[in-house]
Every structure is written in structure tokens, then in C-alpha cells.
Scaffold this active site. Structure first.
Site, PDB file in Angstrom:
ATOM      1  CG  ASP A  61      -2.675  72.495 -20.873  1.00 39.84           C
ATOM      2  OD1 ASP A  61      -1.529  72.065 -20.854  1.00 39.84           O
ATOM      3  OD2 ASP A  61      -3.401  72.603 -19.845  1.00 39.84           O
ATOM      4  N   GLY A 107      -1.307  67.550 -20.339  1.00 35.57           N
ATOM      5  CA  GLY A 107      -0.654  67.653 -19.187  1.00 35.57           C
ATOM      6  C   GLY A 107      -0.068  65.975 -18.785  1.00 35.57           C
ATOM      7  CG  ASN A 108       2.715  65.255 -15.781  1.00 32.66           C
ATOM      8  OD1 ASN A 108       3.561  65.037 -16.595  1.00 32.66           O
ATOM      9  ND2 ASN A 108       2.604  66.534 -14.874  1.00 32.66           N
ATOM     10  CG  ASP A 168       2.400  73.850 -16.862  1.00 33.78           C
ATOM     11  OD1 ASP A 168       3.517  74.256 -17.125  1.00 33.78           O
ATOM     12  OD2 ASP A 168       1.882  72.910 -16.128  1.00 33.78           O
ATOM     13  CG  ASP A 213      -1.560  75.418 -12.958  1.00 39.97           C
ATOM     14  OD1 ASP A 213      -2.592  74.658 -12.660  1.00 39.97           O
ATOM     15  OD2 ASP A 213      -1.360  75.500 -14.122  1.00 39.97           O
TER      16      ASP A 213
END
Length: 255
Positions: A6, A8-9, A96, A117
Site C-alpha cells: 500500500d 501512500g503519500n 485505499d 480512514d
């Protein structure tokens, strides 16, 4: 063993899981490259992999995953998932968010679900007991709220909070006033969603995940026994990615 990624930013979360959903190990990377992929495959008996990203994935990472996996899924809006996506624009729904919805559904398969989330943004998503993703909302995350207060004013400081900090109802100094305003504001936001949903759907479960979930939970729950239908699952997105990978492997083998 399945490799679930996963991206992410600000960081990449990785889990090694079985088809049955057991987590063998998990890692967090600030930088994730094809070298890290090779290292994981060399260290563990990985057969299949899936990657989801909210940023542009390096081609070398995808190529290495594809080369070293028996079955590889590059998760996007074309990927089959084990729930019905009723979002008007599936191509714009965050991967996500969809993965977290699948993860929650795998943990509570016959329940209405509210999935929260709490990351850079806070997302609220609803999945029906029939397994239909019905939509959701996006709100500013904690850091974003603190940052905006500091940047959009001339005298307010940038505040940081500890996840175990119990916030007063009203602050007696500027720092506590900002901390209480932001954290209690988000806590009331969460409670408001739960209360409103309960009026419309009496029976549902709430899952909360994301890096800022502990900050919110401590200010939503008054005791450990309160909100029995409120569940914290740190790895909800990774659980969902694993279920999507297994779903696609099963569909492929049945052809």
C-alpha cells in the site's frame, strides 16, 4: 505467501499474508524501490503480489513484482473486487478507500459498515450488508487542520499532539485551545456520522484505521467497554488488498 503493498503519500506499508488472511510480517518504508521488492522475495517464500498506490508507481517496481510473482495484481479501478462498487465515478475512487472497504467486509461479512480512514485526509465510507459500496465523504485530516490554522492566521502556532493525550473540553491556553478544537472537532464529527447512521441503519459496525486513528479513538471512547461496535484495525487496507488478490487468484484458477 502473498506480498501486499500500500503506497501512500508519505510512506509505503507492506504486509506478508496468507490466503486465509493471517499476517506473517509487516513493514513501513519511507522509500520503496525495486531493490526492496527483490530483498523481500529473497527473504520470504512469496508466490503472489498486489500493489496499490495513490502516487505514480515506479515502473521498475511493477516490473520486478510482475517478474517475480506467479500472480501479480496492479490494483486500479479495472481490478475485480469482492464487493459491488456503486460509486458514480469508479476511476476517481481512492484505491485505499476501496481496499479498506473490502478489508472491513472480510472481517464483518454480513454487516452494514462505516469505514473511517484517518490519514492525510479523513474518509468516511459506507458498505451495505449486501456487500455494496454505497459511497463516502472526504474531510481534512488532523495535520491538515493544524497546519491550516497556523498558516492562515498571523499569531496561532503549529500544534502537535500525543496520541495518548486526553484533550480538555475547553483549553485554558492557546496551545490546548487549538488541540481541543481540532481533536474534539474530529471526534464529534466521527460521533455525528455514527449517530446519524444509527438513525437510518440501526445495525452497523464501524471500523477506523489510518495513522491518526489512535488520536481520534482516545477522544471518541470514554471507556474500553463503550462503543462495542467501534473497531480499530491498523492494517485494514492491507487486509483488503490481500482479499482482492485472493479473489483474483480464485477467479483466474476457476477459468
Amino acid at each position: 505467501m502473498n506480498l501486499c503493498i500500500d503506497q501512500g503519500n508519505s510512506r509505503t506499508k507492506v504486509a506478508l499474508m496468507t490466503d486465509e488472511g493471517k499476517m506473517i510480517n509487516h513493514f513501513i518504508y519511507k522509500q520503496f524501490s525495486s531493490d526492496e521488492v527483490d530483498r523481500l522475495f529473497d527473504l520470504y517464500d512469496i508466490s503472489d503480489s498486489i500493489i496499490s498506490s495513490v502516487v505514480n508507481i515506479e515502473a521498475a517496481v511493477v516490473n520486478t513484482l510482475h517478474r517475480r510473482s506467479q500472480h501479480f495484481v496492479l490494483f486500479d479501478h479495472h481490478t475485480p473486487v469482492p464487493i459491488v462498487n456503486k460509486y458514480d465515478s469508479p476511476q476517481t475512487l481512492g484505491q485505499d478507500r476501496l481496499a479498506a472497504s473490502v478489508g472491513a467486509k472480510s472481517l464483518c461479512p454480513n454487516e452494514n459498515l462505516l469505514i473511517i480512514d484517518a490519514g492525510s485526509a479523513i474518509t468516511y465510507d459506507f458498505v451495505s450488508a449486501e456487500g455494496e459500496y454505497m459511497g463516502g465523504n472526504i474531510a481534512p485530516g488532523l495535520k491538515m487542520r493544524f497546519t491550516v490554522l497556523q498558516r492562515m492566521t498571523k499569531k496561532l502556532p503549529l500544534v502537535e499532539v500525543d496520541e495518548n493525550e486526553l484533550i480538555p473540553l475547553f483549553g485554558k491556553n492557546t496551545r490546548d485551545a487549538i488541540a481541543a478544537g481540532v481533536l474534539r472537532g474530529v471526534a464529534y464529527e466521527v460521533k455525528g456520522y455514527m449517530r446519524t447512521l444509527k438513525e437510518k441503519t440501526p445495525h452497523f459496525q464501524t471500523f477506523i484505521t489510518g495513522g491518526n486513528a489512535p488520536y481520534i479513538l482516545n477522544n471518541v471512547r470514554k471507556s474500553r467497554t463503550e462503543n462495542r461496535d467501534l473497531h480499530y484495525e491498523k492494517h485494514l487496507v492491507l487486509i483488503g488488498l490481500n482479499m482482492i488478490l485472493v479473489f483474483n487468484k480464485t477467479a483466474r484458477s476457476s477459468k
